[in-house]
Design a protein around this motif. Structure first.
Motif, PDB file in Angstrom:
ATOM      1  N   VAL A   1      38.944  -1.562  31.092  1.00 41.73           N
ATOM      2  CA  VAL A   1      38.399  -1.514  29.730  1.00 41.73           C
ATOM      3  C   VAL A   1      37.188  -0.587  29.674  1.00 41.73           C
ATOM      4  O   VAL A   1      37.053   0.216  28.740  1.00 41.73           O
ATOM      5  CB  VAL A   1      38.041  -2.925  29.241  1.00 41.73           C
ATOM      6  N   MET A   2      36.305  -0.665  30.650  1.00 41.31           N
ATOM      7  CA  MET A   2      35.136   0.210  30.654  1.00 41.31           C
ATOM      8  C   MET A   2      35.542   1.673  30.746  1.00 41.31           C
ATOM      9  O   MET A   2      34.908   2.546  30.148  1.00 41.31           O
ATOM     10  CB  MET A   2      34.195  -0.163  31.805  1.00 41.31           C
ATOM     11  N   SER A   3      36.613   1.959  31.487  1.00 44.84           N
ATOM     12  CA  SER A   3      37.075   3.336  31.625  1.00 44.84           C
ATOM     13  C   SER A   3      37.704   3.837  30.328  1.00 44.84           C
ATOM     14  O   SER A   3      37.385   4.933  29.852  1.00 44.84           O
ATOM     15  CB  SER A   3      38.089   3.425  32.767  1.00 44.84           C
ATOM     16  N   ASP A   4      38.591   3.047  29.730  1.00 43.32           N
ATOM     17  CA  ASP A   4      39.242   3.469  28.488  1.00 43.32           C
ATOM     18  C   ASP A   4      38.244   3.671  27.349  1.00 43.32           C
ATOM     19  O   ASP A   4      38.338   4.632  26.580  1.00 43.32           O
ATOM     20  CB  ASP A   4      40.264   2.409  28.041  1.00 43.32           C
TER      21      ASP A   4
ATOM     22  N   ASP B   1      37.325  -9.691  20.369  1.00 43.43           N
ATOM     23  CA  ASP B   1      37.001  -8.286  20.122  1.00 43.43           C
ATOM     24  C   ASP B   1      38.200  -7.370  20.391  1.00 43.43           C
ATOM     25  O   ASP B   1      38.112  -6.160  20.152  1.00 43.43           O
ATOM     26  CB  ASP B   1      35.829  -7.842  21.008  1.00 43.43           C
ATOM     27  N   ILE B   2      39.292  -7.926  20.899  1.00 43.96           N
ATOM     28  CA  ILE B   2      40.490  -7.137  21.191  1.00 43.96           C
ATOM     29  C   ILE B   2      41.585  -7.508  20.198  1.00 43.96           C
ATOM     30  O   ILE B   2      41.957  -8.678  20.080  1.00 43.96           O
ATOM     31  CB  ILE B   2      40.975  -7.376  22.630  1.00 43.96           C
ATOM     32  N   GLU B   3      42.076  -6.509  19.498  1.00 45.79           N
ATOM     33  CA  GLU B   3      43.150  -6.714  18.526  1.00 45.79           C
ATOM     34  C   GLU B   3      44.380  -5.937  18.974  1.00 45.79           C
ATOM     35  O   GLU B   3      44.349  -4.709  19.090  1.00 45.79           O
ATOM     36  CB  GLU B   3      42.716  -6.245  17.139  1.00 45.79           C
TER      37      GLU B   3
ATOM     38  N   GLY C   1      53.256  -1.306  20.114  1.00 42.54           N
ATOM     39  CA  GLY C   1      53.362  -0.436  21.273  1.00 42.54           C
ATOM     40  C   GLY C   1      52.558  -0.926  22.452  1.00 42.54           C
ATOM     41  O   GLY C   1      52.361  -0.190  23.419  1.00 42.54           O
ATOM     42  N   ASN C   2      52.026  -2.159  22.380  1.00 41.15           N
ATOM     43  CA  ASN C   2      51.326  -2.808  23.499  1.00 41.15           C
ATOM     44  C   ASN C   2      49.923  -2.262  23.759  1.00 41.15           C
ATOM     45  O   ASN C   2      49.298  -2.638  24.749  1.00 41.15           O
ATOM     46  CB  ASN C   2      52.146  -2.733  24.796  1.00 41.15           C
ATOM     47  N   SER C   3      49.440  -1.365  22.919  1.00 44.71           N
ATOM     48  CA  SER C   3      48.046  -0.933  23.035  1.00 44.71           C
ATOM     49  C   SER C   3      47.174  -1.902  22.242  1.00 44.71           C
ATOM     50  O   SER C   3      47.662  -2.902  21.710  1.00 44.71           O
ATOM     51  CB  SER C   3      47.888   0.497  22.519  1.00 44.71           C
ATOM     52  N   ALA C   4      45.891  -1.618  22.158  1.00 43.79           N
ATOM     53  CA  ALA C   4      44.984  -2.518  21.435  1.00 43.79           C
ATOM     54  C   ALA C   4      43.787  -1.740  20.925  1.00 43.79           C
ATOM     55  O   ALA C   4      43.486  -0.630  21.392  1.00 43.79           O
ATOM     56  CB  ALA C   4      44.530  -3.671  22.325  1.00 43.79           C
ATOM     57  N   THR C   5      43.110  -2.341  19.960  1.00 43.62           N
ATOM     58  CA  THR C   5      41.846  -1.814  19.459  1.00 43.62           C
ATOM     59  C   THR C   5      40.729  -2.735  19.910  1.00 43.62           C
ATOM     60  O   THR C   5      40.806  -3.956  19.739  1.00 43.62           O
ATOM     61  CB  THR C   5      41.850  -1.725  17.923  1.00 43.62           C
TER      62      THR C   5
ATOM     63  N   LEU D   1      37.580   1.141  19.294  1.00 40.89           N
ATOM     64  CA  LEU D   1      37.935   1.981  20.428  1.00 40.89           C
ATOM     65  C   LEU D   1      39.346   1.650  20.909  1.00 40.89           C
ATOM     66  O   LEU D   1      39.808   0.517  20.772  1.00 40.89           O
ATOM     67  CB  LEU D   1      36.926   1.778  21.564  1.00 40.89           C
ATOM     68  N   TYR D   2      39.991   2.632  21.509  1.00 36.04           N
ATOM     69  CA  TYR D   2      41.394   2.483  21.903  1.00 36.04           C
ATOM     70  C   TYR D   2      41.511   1.971  23.330  1.00 36.04           C
ATOM     71  O   TYR D   2      40.830   2.451  24.240  1.00 36.04           O
ATOM     72  CB  TYR D   2      42.105   3.836  21.785  1.00 36.04           C
ATOM     73  N   LEU D   3      42.420   1.011  23.531  1.00 39.17           N
ATOM     74  CA  LEU D   3      42.789   0.545  24.859  1.00 39.17           C
ATOM     75  C   LEU D   3      44.271   0.803  25.056  1.00 39.17           C
ATOM     76  O   LEU D   3      45.104   0.378  24.248  1.00 39.17           O
ATOM     77  CB  LEU D   3      42.505  -0.953  25.023  1.00 39.17           C
TER      78      LEU D   3
END
Length: 324
Positions: free
Chosen positions: A156-159, A174-176, A180-184, A201-203
């Protein structure tokens, strides 16, 4: 009591010592001013002001006496960043007290001379995307709740190019999740966002899988991960508590996991630096990199990625036909 400025800390409230040159700030007004800077900056300023107050030893705070104190600290081995932090802290404290800026030509002359006579601080080791992936995989391979937590933290810190304080403050909500299995990821407060406007931010999907693996492990260990801190302290016996990791713990995890994959000299800032380097290496502009890391200007990402920028510059492209 010295006439030097001194911040007296009570939780996040800042108060200028009533016996100091700056006068006093109390109650709601003092608490309100504290929100102008992050908790980490507040602590750093407090330490800096205590140090310069001791150095002044009763001298009134003005451009002349402050320049003498800075010169004395420089002679004792203080580096560029320490002197810069002291100056920033003094100026901030003076503004809180409604006083004129005590930093003038004498201080500027001392700082210029010190910069000319001392080398710039060495940049911390960068943990780029490939290093971050390797570090997260190594942590996850331990097969423990601690390892899965650390893998999720690194990813998470890297992304998201997170600062240590931002990572420590994250909560599960804080994660939504997205299609497509990604998250905000929502960062509610940061060093450059003290008004709490927040940043989205994008994860990526691999990072979300790391987070889900950690949450599943924590739930299996009896923790309630439906709310509360995302990254938590784990006690003996792999018991996951409800207590958040401290910024200090986050720094140590980054250092330790980086060392496992052979990256020495890493710090809590290394993932942020490394992601900036990776973005520029992949073709991102400085403005895009600045936006991704939420820097106030392109100056810092340009500094971090200066080697990558040179490799893609005019000489590399036009004289040697290189694109990096």
């Amino acid at each position: 009591m010295s006439d030097a400025l001194a911040i007296e800390t009570t939780s996040r409230a800042s108060a200028i010592d009533p016996a100091s040159h700056a006068g006093s700030l109390f109650g709601a007004a003092a608490a309100a001013t504290a929100t102008a800077i992050s908790t980490e900056t507040h602590r750093a300023y407090s330490r800096a002001l205590r140090q310069v107050s001791q150095q002044l030893a009763g001298r009134p705070i003005d451009d002349h006496s402050l320049s003498e104190a800075l010169a004395e600290l420089a002679a004792d081995g203080a580096g560029r960043s320490k002197l810069g932090q002291i100056v920033a802290a003094v100026r901030f404290s003076a503004r809180l007290g409604g006083l004129p800026d005590p930093v003038g030509p004498s201080c500027d002359a001392v700082l210029r001379a010190h910069r000319r006579s001392t080398p710039a601080a060495r940049q911390v080791a960068a943990v780029d995307w490939a290093d971050a992936d390797a570090a997260a995989a190594a942590a996850a391979s331990e097969g423990t709740a601690i390892g899965l937590r650390n893998a999720a933290l690194i990813s998470v810190m890297s992304d998201a190019l997170l600062r240590v304080s931002e990572a420590a403050a994250l909560r599960t909500d804080d994660i939504e999740r997205r299609n497509g299995n990604s998250a905000t990821l929502t960062v509610r407060f940061s060093k450059t966002d003290q008004d709490g406007e927040g940043a989205s931010l994008y994860l990526g999907a691999p990072t979300v899988r790391r987070v889900d693996a950690w949450i599943d492990a924590a739930n299996s260990a009896g923790a309630d991960m439906t709310c509360g801190p995302l990254y938590r302290r784990i006690r003996r016996g792999q018991r996951v508590t409800a207590d958040p990791l401290s910024p200090r713990s986050v720094r140590e995890i980054v250092r330790r996991t980086a060392r496992v994959i052979g990256v020495e000299g890493a710090s809590g800032h290394s993932l942020r630096v490394g992601s900036a380097v990776s973005l520029v290496r992949a073709g991102a502009s400085l403005v895009e990199t600045q936006q991704a890391g939420r820097w106030a200007s392109p100056t810092m990402p340009a500094h971090y990625a200066r080697c990558e920028i040179a490799a893609r510059g005019a000489v590399a492209r036009l004289r040697h036909g290189s694109a990096g």
